[in-house]
Design a protein around this motif. Structure first.
Motif, PDB file in Angstrom:
ATOM      1  N   THR A  67      36.592  31.666  48.160  1.00 15.94           N
ATOM      2  CA  THR A  67      37.183  32.772  48.923  1.00 15.94           C
ATOM      3  C   THR A  67      36.640  32.794  50.346  1.00 15.94           C
ATOM      4  O   THR A  67      37.394  32.928  51.318  1.00 15.94           O
ATOM      5  CB  THR A  67      36.902  34.111  48.233  1.00 15.94           C
ATOM      6  OG1 THR A  67      37.451  34.084  46.908  1.00 15.94           O
ATOM      7  CG2 THR A  67      37.507  35.262  49.010  1.00 15.94           C
ATOM      8  N   TYR A  68      35.334  32.658  50.470  1.00 17.49           N
ATOM      9  CA  TYR A  68      34.714  32.639  51.801  1.00 17.49           C
ATOM     10  C   TYR A  68      35.231  31.448  52.603  1.00 17.49           C
ATOM     11  O   TYR A  68      35.547  31.584  53.794  1.00 17.49           O
ATOM     12  CB  TYR A  68      33.196  32.567  51.662  1.00 17.49           C
ATOM     13  CG  TYR A  68      32.441  32.670  52.973  1.00 17.49           C
ATOM     14  CD1 TYR A  68      32.030  33.905  53.454  1.00 17.49           C
ATOM     15  CD2 TYR A  68      32.153  31.540  53.728  1.00 17.49           C
ATOM     16  CE1 TYR A  68      31.335  34.018  54.662  1.00 17.49           C
ATOM     17  CE2 TYR A  68      31.465  31.628  54.931  1.00 17.49           C
ATOM     18  CZ  TYR A  68      31.060  32.876  55.393  1.00 17.49           C
ATOM     19  OH  TYR A  68      30.394  32.973  56.591  1.00 17.49           O
ATOM     20  N   ILE A  69      35.304  30.294  51.954  1.00 12.32           N
ATOM     21  CA  ILE A  69      35.782  29.097  52.635  1.00 12.32           C
ATOM     22  C   ILE A  69      37.202  29.317  53.165  1.00 12.32           C
ATOM     23  O   ILE A  69      37.514  29.000  54.318  1.00 12.32           O
ATOM     24  CB  ILE A  69      35.740  27.887  51.680  1.00 12.32           C
ATOM     25  CG1 ILE A  69      34.287  27.490  51.386  1.00 12.32           C
ATOM     26  CG2 ILE A  69      36.503  26.700  52.262  1.00 12.32           C
ATOM     27  CD1 ILE A  69      34.139  26.481  50.268  1.00 12.32           C
ATOM     28  N   ALA A  70      38.058  29.884  52.334  1.00  7.32           N
ATOM     29  CA  ALA A  70      39.453  30.086  52.735  1.00  7.32           C
ATOM     30  C   ALA A  70      39.580  31.113  53.851  1.00  7.32           C
ATOM     31  O   ALA A  70      40.391  30.958  54.763  1.00  7.32           O
ATOM     32  CB  ALA A  70      40.272  30.518  51.517  1.00  7.32           C
ATOM     33  N   ASP A  71      38.771  32.156  53.778  1.00  8.24           N
ATOM     34  CA  ASP A  71      38.906  33.256  54.736  1.00  8.24           C
ATOM     35  C   ASP A  71      38.184  33.008  56.052  1.00  8.24           C
ATOM     36  O   ASP A  71      38.584  33.559  57.084  1.00  8.24           O
ATOM     37  CB  ASP A  71      38.374  34.562  54.118  1.00  8.24           C
ATOM     38  CG  ASP A  71      39.236  35.070  52.983  1.00  8.24           C
ATOM     39  OD1 ASP A  71      40.378  34.585  52.840  1.00  8.24           O
ATOM     40  OD2 ASP A  71      38.757  35.949  52.236  1.00  8.24           O
ATOM     41  N   HIS A  72      37.120  32.178  56.029  1.00  4.61           N
ATOM     42  CA  HIS A  72      36.233  32.155  57.193  1.00  4.61           C
ATOM     43  C   HIS A  72      35.875  30.762  57.704  1.00  4.61           C
ATOM     44  O   HIS A  72      35.004  30.657  58.588  1.00  4.61           O
ATOM     45  CB  HIS A  72      34.933  32.893  56.857  1.00  4.61           C
ATOM     46  CG  HIS A  72      35.130  34.310  56.425  1.00  4.61           C
ATOM     47  ND1 HIS A  72      35.696  35.263  57.232  1.00  4.61           N
ATOM     48  CD2 HIS A  72      34.845  34.923  55.245  1.00  4.61           C
ATOM     49  CE1 HIS A  72      35.742  36.421  56.591  1.00  4.61           C
ATOM     50  NE2 HIS A  72      35.232  36.246  55.386  1.00  4.61           N
ATOM     51  N   SER A  73      36.489  29.708  57.217  1.00  2.00           N
ATOM     52  CA  SER A  73      36.077  28.374  57.662  1.00  2.00           C
ATOM     53  C   SER A  73      37.243  27.412  57.736  1.00  2.00           C
ATOM     54  O   SER A  73      38.306  27.640  57.151  1.00  2.00           O
ATOM     55  CB  SER A  73      34.992  27.805  56.731  1.00  2.00           C
ATOM     56  OG  SER A  73      35.556  27.377  55.508  1.00  2.00           O
ATOM     57  N   ASP A  74      37.023  26.321  58.452  1.00  2.00           N
ATOM     58  CA  ASP A  74      37.948  25.188  58.529  1.00  2.00           C
ATOM     59  C   ASP A  74      37.186  23.918  58.187  1.00  2.00           C
ATOM     60  O   ASP A  74      35.961  23.840  58.363  1.00  2.00           O
ATOM     61  CB  ASP A  74      38.516  25.044  59.944  1.00  2.00           C
ATOM     62  CG  ASP A  74      39.419  26.196  60.348  1.00  2.00           C
ATOM     63  OD1 ASP A  74      40.067  26.783  59.458  1.00  2.00           O
ATOM     64  OD2 ASP A  74      39.442  26.516  61.555  1.00  2.00           O
ATOM     65  N   GLY A  75      37.914  22.908  57.727  1.00  2.00           N
ATOM     66  CA  GLY A  75      37.354  21.573  57.581  1.00  2.00           C
ATOM     67  C   GLY A  75      36.832  21.220  56.211  1.00  2.00           C
ATOM     68  O   GLY A  75      36.193  20.180  56.046  1.00  2.00           O
ATOM     69  N   ILE A  76      37.076  22.045  55.210  1.00  2.00           N
ATOM     70  CA  ILE A  76      36.479  21.791  53.903  1.00  2.00           C
ATOM     71  C   ILE A  76      36.978  20.486  53.279  1.00  2.00           C
ATOM     72  O   ILE A  76      36.195  19.746  52.670  1.00  2.00           O
ATOM     73  CB  ILE A  76      36.715  22.981  52.938  1.00  2.00           C
ATOM     74  CG1 ILE A  76      35.968  22.767  51.623  1.00  2.00           C
ATOM     75  CG2 ILE A  76      38.207  23.188  52.691  1.00  2.00           C
ATOM     76  CD1 ILE A  76      34.483  22.707  51.746  1.00  2.00           C
ATOM     77  N   HIS A  77      38.257  20.161  53.450  1.00  2.00           N
ATOM     78  CA  HIS A  77      38.799  18.978  52.778  1.00  2.00           C
ATOM     79  C   HIS A  77      38.119  17.706  53.268  1.00  2.00           C
ATOM     80  O   HIS A  77      37.595  16.903  52.476  1.00  2.00           O
ATOM     81  CB  HIS A  77      40.316  18.889  53.002  1.00  2.00           C
ATOM     82  CG  HIS A  77      40.932  17.674  52.369  1.00  2.00           C
ATOM     83  ND1 HIS A  77      41.103  16.481  53.044  1.00  2.00           N
ATOM     84  CD2 HIS A  77      41.393  17.454  51.096  1.00  2.00           C
ATOM     85  CE1 HIS A  77      41.636  15.582  52.240  1.00  2.00           C
ATOM     86  NE2 HIS A  77      41.842  16.154  51.051  1.00  2.00           N
TER      87      HIS A  77
END
Length: 883
Positions: free
Chosen positions: A239-249
């Motif tokens: 949830t945090y990754i989706a709402d507050h960050s870019d570049g996870i993939h």
């Protein structure tokens, strides 16, 4: 200590903890130092260096007057000369031909004026700082991840964490007060886990539940493996990754490709699989995790990627700027962060602004700058390369000693020899760097300077000038202001006080900000002189007259889209690989009781006793392979240079690695500047040098003779091949070794530049080449010399503690006089051994004897009996080793 007639509050000038200090001066003018119990960084605690600051408040060795080409000059002559020389070089060669090299020892106000003068008026961004050597990789990692060089956490987080990770940080020695806060928290909450990631088993491992002695350079691999593990075990905060960050993939793809197999990670890092699995499991299970990282991460040719590998794990688990959950960069110097705030790095503008069109326009207008630099300047290593090539003609060095501290340090010597103009501002007259200066400028020292510093948790504190400056020494901001005026910029440099500079700096942080940059202290731009003088410690950003303890806890960052950026990184080989010719990995760093190049700490006798001579640590297996005996002389060499040191054989270091402290230099030793050996490779993004991994070789070095000199008088370091100078309370000691044979005692005195006049005692044995002599008079002993063959037991076993005690006496007894040249104390006088506890002056032999005679079983009992380890606690790990 009783409260004295005058009490002033200031800030410690050593590491980035930023401890509050009280300086007390009594009616007789005696100055004492203690911790400020009200300061939120240290609450009254001080480490061994801070506790002994009063010892350094002396005029000995100070640069007292301006000098031009070795001749005393007035301040007006000096500033006019510098202004003319810089202008002539600018006119002939353009803005790129001039440079400043500054220091985290400067106050923010000093830094601000230096940066403004260079970038706005001389027209070049060639101003860089020794903070490039310690913090620039962390800066770059912060900017890539958060959009700004901003540390999210605060010191309270170290006490709230359930998992504390110390990676690339010997916190116990380099940030002792923070270590004591962590240690106290663990004692209160024993379930708190501490992991130390360091190739060496340092004093920080005293409280570690797990030590990972990682292979140098493998930190990206380890933390990529952690990120992959978290993803595989469904421990990411999606949830945090989706709402507050870019570049996870892409970041997860890189991590999987780099470190998906735990066995391969273990092999690459040279660590047990189970220990890595334990570390990963603990990180996954503890939401309140703080990862403290420092020079072991930053000082690398991939230091920026290492920082981002750590930060990636925190972003992906939502552990940013929350109580007890944050990545935390521990700053090396007292004002490295303050320098970064005002643009002290060559690739930044002031107030965290950048070299883009809009920021350049704003800053140029704000400064009314006629010659605004338009692009980034040269970083430290490139800067001195450019000086040697002739591209940079003039360099002004302020408060730092690059001939000692930079990598490939002999190249720095060559560069300064070729420079058209070298100006050095310093407190100390004779340094390795000042020897190359045409102009020497006396700068105010600690206790004399007035301004602000910013510590590792973004806390601004006042450093107050409470002592009269030595000689004609001046504040650095004032020196710079006078030169600016000499060059015709009086209206743009109107400063009369440090407060004037601070208010302008504060105003600039608010320029076109509107929440864009976390660095905002514009509410302080209206401080009166009285309010500035009484300013209490406060963290930026300052909002509604309140500081901010944490940043980014709301998930909004300083990037353009307000989202954190996960940065894909891959592990890489170190810049220079080990070879058959250079088979060992050299690591460098700090020791507990010394600071940088020793210009201040070497003046404090309690600090010189723990590690009195330059040394190299190596593992017993390494020692056996290369034929090295304990405490013997060795030569450490690389393709860039060599040094001569004493061997310290210990199993606290990995086989195949060696460690050498960074501090010793030609003012306090001979042939021991480790910077001359360190490779000049740098991180491609940050420009920070690779000081933790230089391929090298170690081999025995056999002198013709060894010896030592005690002298009441301060003498230059003798020109023997090996020498180490130590300051005591009433004496100076010189440990010596030479390559030229000694044939008689006349040779001894000639080599040491000593006179045969008034010689009181003499022993000579021409057959064994042993010579001892002493000078005494009605005031007691003045000097003594012991010289013997390299294997002399008399030299090795001489009781240096007893000999040093004789210098505290006005007169020697007949028994002492008789025993003097034996080097052995008379019966009943105890040898305390080398100092272990610098705070209370407790020696190793005293501690070992107390343990044995009193059946002591733990460090607390030693402390109760001897006080050792009860102040800063930095020696507790060593005491535990004796137990």
């Amino acid at each position: 200590m009783e409260r004295s007639s005058i009490l002033n509050k200031t800030t410690c000038p050593y590491c980035g903890v930023g401890c509050g200090i009280e300086i007390a001066t009594d009616e007789q003018g005696k100055t004492t130092v203690r911790g400020d119990t009200d300061h939120p960084a240290n609450f009254g605690k001080l480490c061994s260096k801070g506790s002994t600051l009063a010892h350094t408040l002396v005029e000995e060795g100070r640069l007292l007057h301006p000098k031009i080409n070795g001749l005393r000059a007035s301040w007006d002559q000096a500033t006019q000369f510098i202004g003319r020389q810089f202008q002539q070089i600018l006119d002939q060669h353009g803005p790129g031909s001039v440079a400043f090299y500054v220091s985290g020892q400067l106050l923010t106000e000093d830094y601000y004026v230096a940066n403004k003068l260079m970038k706005g008026f001389l027209g070049s961004a060639n101003i860089d700082t020794n903070s490039r050597l310690c913090m620039s990789s962390a800066v770059a990692a912060h900017k890539r991840a958060f959009g700004e060089d901003a540390v999210p956490g605060c010191y309270e987080d170290l006490e709230l964490a359930d998992l504390m990770i110390l990676t690339g940080s010997n916190t116990a020695w380099c940030h002792p007060i923070l270590f004591q806060r962590i240690k106290a928290a663990k004692e209160q909450r024993p379930k708190m886990k501490v992991v130390v990631i360091d190739p060496r088993k340092t004093a920080s491992c005293e409280i570690a539940d797990l030590h990972l002695p990682i292979k140098p350079g493998m930190d990206v691999k380890l933390f990529n493996g952690l990120l992959h593990y978290l993803a595989e075990h469904h421990k990411l905060d999606t949830t945090y990754i989706a709402d507050h960050s870019d570049g996870i993939h892409d970041t997860l793809t890189y991590a999987r490709q780099d470190a998906a197999d735990l066995d391969q990670v273990a092999t690459a890092c040279d660590l047990p699989v189970q220990d890595i699995a334990t570390f990963y499991h603990w990180f996954a299970q503890h939401d309140r995790t703080v990862t403290c990282f420092s020079q072991g991460i930053n000082q690398s040719s991939q230091g920026t990627d290492k920082g981002n590998a750590i930060i990636n794990c925190h972003i992906a688990t939502g552990r940013i700027g929350k109580p007890g959950a944050t990545p935390f960069s521990l700053t090396g110097q007292p004002n490295a962060m303050g320098g970064r705030e005002v643009g002290g790095l060559s690739n930044q503008l002031a107030a965290h602004m950048e070299f883009n069109a809009s920021d350049l326009k704003r800053v140029k207008h704000f400064w009314k700058a006629p010659n605004m630099a338009t692009h980034a300047g040269l970083k430290a290593v490139d800067l001195f390369d450019a000086i040697e090539r002739g591209g940079v003609k003039a360099i002004w060095i302020m408060g730092t000693n690059p001939v000692v501290s930079l990598p490939d340090a002999d190249q720095v010597k060559r560069a300064l020899q070729k420079a058209q103009l070298v100006v050095v501002s310093d407190c100390i007259e004779h340094t390795d760097t000042s020897a190359f200066a045409q102009v020497l400028l006396p700068a105010a020292g600690w206790g004399e300077k007035d301004g602000t510093v910013t510590n590792s948790e973004r806390r601004i504190s006042r450093q107050r000038g409470v002592l009269t400056s030595a000689g004609e020494a001046r504040q650095d901001w004032r020196i710079l202001t006078d030169v600016a005026r000499a060059m015709g910029y009086s209206s743009q440099f109107p400063y009369q006080t440090a407060g004037d500079v601070f208010r302008e700096h504060a105003a600039l942080t608010g320029l076109a900000n509107n929440g864009k940059r976390q660095l905002d202290i514009s509410e302080l731009e209206t401080l009166s002189d009285a309010e500035y003088d009484s300013l209490q410690p406060i963290q930026w950003p300052v909002m509604d007259d309140m500081g901010s303890d944490r940043l980014y806890g709301n998930g909004r960052f300083s990037t353009q889209n307000k989202r954190a950026q996960l940065v894909p990184v891959r592990s890489k080989p170190t810049a220079h690989l080990l070879t058959q010719q250079w088979p060992l990995a050299l690591n460098t760093g700090r020791v507990r009781d010394q600071w940088h190049t020793m210009t201040r700490t070497a003046l404090a006798p309690p600090l010189t006793a723990h590690k009195a001579e330059p040394y190299v640590e190596l593992h017993p297996d390494t020692a056996r392979i290369y034929g090295i005996q304990p405490h013997s002389f060795v030569k450490v060499s690389s393709q860039w240079g060599s040094v001569t040191l004493k061997a310290d054989i210990t199993d606290s270091i990995r086989p195949g690695d060696v460690f050498v402290p960074m501090h010793w230099n030609d003012q306090w030793s001979r042939n021991s500047r480790i910077g001359a050996v360190v490779n000049p490779a740098v991180d491609a993004i940050s420009g920070q040098p690779e000081s933790k991994h230089t391929p090298c070789l170690i081999e025995p070095w056999q002198p013709q003779w060894t010896g030592f000199l005690f002298s009441r008088k301060n003498r230059a370091v003798p020109e023997s091949h090996y020498a180490a100078k130590v300051r005591g309370e009433f004496f100076y000691r010189y440990e010596l070794a030479g390559t030229q044979p000694v044939h008689n005692w006349h040779d001894v005195l000639e080599q040491l530049n000593l006179s045969e006049d008034n010689l009181s005692l003499l022993y000579e044995d021409p057959h064994s080449k042993s010579y001892r002599c002493a000078w005494t008079d009605e005031a007691g002993i003045q000097a003594c010399v012991f010289i013997g063959p390299a294997d002399s037991s008399t030299i090795r076993d001489a009781d240096r503690g007893w000999l040093s005690s004789l210098f505290a006496k006005a007169e020697l007894s007949p028994l002492e006089r008789k025993a003097l040249l034996s080097g052995k104390s008379p019966a009943g006088v105890e040898d305390c051994g080398r100092t272990v506890c610098a705070c209370f002056g407790v020696g190793e032999k005293t501690i070992r004897k107390a343990i044995k005679e009193n059946n002591l079983t733990n460090a607390a009992e030693v402390g109760q009996l001897l006080k050792a380890g009860t102040n800063c606690g930095s020696c507790v790990a060593e005491i535990k080793g004796f137990l």
